[in-house]
Write an enzyme that holds these catalytic residues in place. Sequence first.
Site, PDB file in Angstrom:
ATOM      1  N   ASN A  13       0.729  -1.207   0.011  1.00  0.00           N
ATOM      2  CA  ASN A  13       0.074  -0.080   0.006  1.00  0.00           C
ATOM      3  C   ASN A  13       0.997   1.184   0.038  1.00  0.00           C
ATOM      4  O   ASN A  13       0.132   2.412  -0.149  1.00  0.00           O
ATOM      5  CB  ASN A  13      -0.899   0.097   1.290  1.00  0.00           C
ATOM      6  CG  ASN A  13      -0.310  -0.137   2.380  1.00  0.00           C
ATOM      7  OD1 ASN A  13       0.545  -0.980   2.569  1.00  0.00           O
ATOM      8  ND2 ASN A  13      -0.754   0.531   3.374  1.00  0.00           N
ATOM      9  N   ARG A  14       2.126   1.309   0.225  1.00  0.00           N
ATOM     10  CA  ARG A  14       2.934   2.546   0.207  1.00  0.00           C
ATOM     11  C   ARG A  14       4.459   1.964  -0.027  1.00  0.00           C
ATOM     12  O   ARG A  14       4.821   0.948  -0.072  1.00  0.00           O
ATOM     13  CB  ARG A  14       2.982   3.095   1.455  1.00  0.00           C
ATOM     14  CG  ARG A  14       3.567   2.502   2.699  1.00  0.00           C
ATOM     15  CD  ARG A  14       3.032   2.910   3.940  1.00  0.00           C
ATOM     16  NE  ARG A  14       3.515   2.323   5.204  1.00  0.00           N
ATOM     17  CZ  ARG A  14       4.759   2.652   5.938  1.00  0.00           C
ATOM     18  NH1 ARG A  14       5.426   3.531   5.332  1.00  0.00           N
ATOM     19  NH2 ARG A  14       5.272   2.003   6.586  1.00  0.00           N
ATOM     20  N   GLY A  15       5.294   3.185  -0.488  1.00  0.00           N
ATOM     21  CA  GLY A  15       6.519   3.021  -0.580  1.00  0.00           C
ATOM     22  C   GLY A  15       7.151   1.926  -1.730  1.00  0.00           C
ATOM     23  O   GLY A  15       6.355   2.028  -2.895  1.00  0.00           O
ATOM     24  N   ARG A  36      -1.983  -3.834   5.975  1.00  0.00           N
ATOM     25  CA  ARG A  36      -2.574  -3.873   7.155  1.00  0.00           C
ATOM     26  C   ARG A  36      -3.719  -2.676   7.092  1.00  0.00           C
ATOM     27  O   ARG A  36      -4.845  -2.987   7.896  1.00  0.00           O
ATOM     28  CB  ARG A  36      -1.618  -3.695   8.292  1.00  0.00           C
ATOM     29  CG  ARG A  36      -0.937  -5.053   8.376  1.00  0.00           C
ATOM     30  CD  ARG A  36      -0.009  -4.735   9.520  1.00  0.00           C
ATOM     31  NE  ARG A  36       0.908  -3.791   9.524  1.00  0.00           N
ATOM     32  CZ  ARG A  36       1.704  -3.642  10.468  1.00  0.00           C
ATOM     33  NH1 ARG A  36       1.784  -4.193  11.836  1.00  0.00           N
ATOM     34  NH2 ARG A  36       2.625  -2.405  10.486  1.00  0.00           N
ATOM     35  N   ASP A  50      -2.001  -9.573   7.963  1.00  0.00           N
ATOM     36  CA  ASP A  50      -0.811  -9.280   8.926  1.00  0.00           C
ATOM     37  C   ASP A  50      -0.052 -10.319   8.835  1.00  0.00           C
ATOM     38  O   ASP A  50      -0.255 -11.566   9.036  1.00  0.00           O
ATOM     39  CB  ASP A  50      -1.457  -8.760  10.229  1.00  0.00           C
ATOM     40  CG  ASP A  50      -0.122  -8.646  11.196  1.00  0.00           C
ATOM     41  OD1 ASP A  50       0.851  -8.806  10.794  1.00  0.00           O
ATOM     42  OD2 ASP A  50      -0.468  -7.703  12.098  1.00  0.00           O
ATOM     43  N   VAL A  51       1.402 -10.261   8.174  1.00  0.00           N
ATOM     44  CA  VAL A  51       2.219 -11.226   8.167  1.00  0.00           C
ATOM     45  C   VAL A  51       2.624 -11.847   9.304  1.00  0.00           C
ATOM     46  O   VAL A  51       3.255 -12.816   9.289  1.00  0.00           O
ATOM     47  CB  VAL A  51       3.613 -10.829   7.448  1.00  0.00           C
ATOM     48  CG1 VAL A  51       2.985 -10.478   6.078  1.00  0.00           C
ATOM     49  CG2 VAL A  51       4.446  -9.814   8.173  1.00  0.00           C
ATOM     50  N   GLY A  79       7.439  -5.093   5.649  1.00  0.00           N
ATOM     51  CA  GLY A  79       8.444  -4.591   7.015  1.00  0.00           C
ATOM     52  C   GLY A  79       8.192  -3.630   8.004  1.00  0.00           C
ATOM     53  O   GLY A  79       7.347  -2.845   7.440  1.00  0.00           O
ATOM     54  N   TYR A 142      16.975  -5.017  12.567  1.00  0.00           N
ATOM     55  CA  TYR A 142      16.342  -5.016  11.002  1.00  0.00           C
ATOM     56  C   TYR A 142      17.477  -5.523  10.137  1.00  0.00           C
ATOM     57  O   TYR A 142      17.322  -6.305   9.111  1.00  0.00           O
ATOM     58  CB  TYR A 142      16.476  -3.483  10.639  1.00  0.00           C
ATOM     59  CG  TYR A 142      15.882  -2.990   9.384  1.00  0.00           C
ATOM     60  CD1 TYR A 142      14.624  -3.181   9.102  1.00  0.00           C
ATOM     61  CD2 TYR A 142      16.646  -2.668   8.241  1.00  0.00           C
ATOM     62  CE1 TYR A 142      13.994  -3.082   7.908  1.00  0.00           C
ATOM     63  CE2 TYR A 142      16.126  -2.592   7.026  1.00  0.00           C
ATOM     64  CZ  TYR A 142      14.791  -2.697   6.842  1.00  0.00           C
ATOM     65  OH  TYR A 142      14.366  -2.405   5.545  1.00  0.00           O
TER      66      TYR A 142
END
Length: 236
Positions: A13-15, A36, A50-51, A79, A142
């Site tokens: 949904n973004r980026g 999400r 949701d993963v 992520g 991360y």
Amino acid sequence: MTTQRTVLVTGGNRGIGRAIAEEFIANGHRVAVTVRNGEGPAGALSVKADVTDAASLDAAFAEVEEKLGPIEVLVANAGITRDTLLMRMTDEDFEEVINTNLNGVFRVLKRATKGMIKVRFGRVILIGSVVGLLGSAGQVNYSAAKSALVGMARSVTRELGARGITANVVAPGFIDTDMTSELPEAQQEDYKRRIPAGRFAAPSEVAKVVAWLAGDDAAYISGAVIPVDGGLGMGH
């Protein structure tokens, strides 16, 4: 002309995830994205998932397969970050990032490859990061998760390579997204000085590499880490 495929992009949904979904849609593929909250781009089937939640993934996969057919291309992109120096990092900061960025990838990978094995075709593309091998202060959680994706892709290659399935990692560097634009100007300039290309990448530059890896021309590439980082992580 690349064969039209059913593609699932997590966190679409973004980026970067949204740009990847848009690229596949533009190339005529059937595209689903997990979200999400919010919606994926126009032309994508958006499914709430949701993963970190196995039941929500079961429902999402069932919906995608019913509406678009078996998933042939998986782009594991969802992520989160919980950046802070090691001395301040809580167990929760570490575990939340691992649960989404690593365990979450395992959960979608396991579900997607079942169908790929049946049809003896699949493209698994895990969205890593330059910091997976370069390292980054404040990102022990991360970078550990992103580094682990390399071992995951290579193990999948050894397990499933003979069944027409490839698994690769695309490792972006600094990308021009909402997250980057929120950084202070001085910090952005400092980062740009470290990048040989002298600029951040557009999300579409990552998306085009992902789309190429999923296509017919990249059938013999597997277990690779493909950097899209302007030279930042050279030697890693």
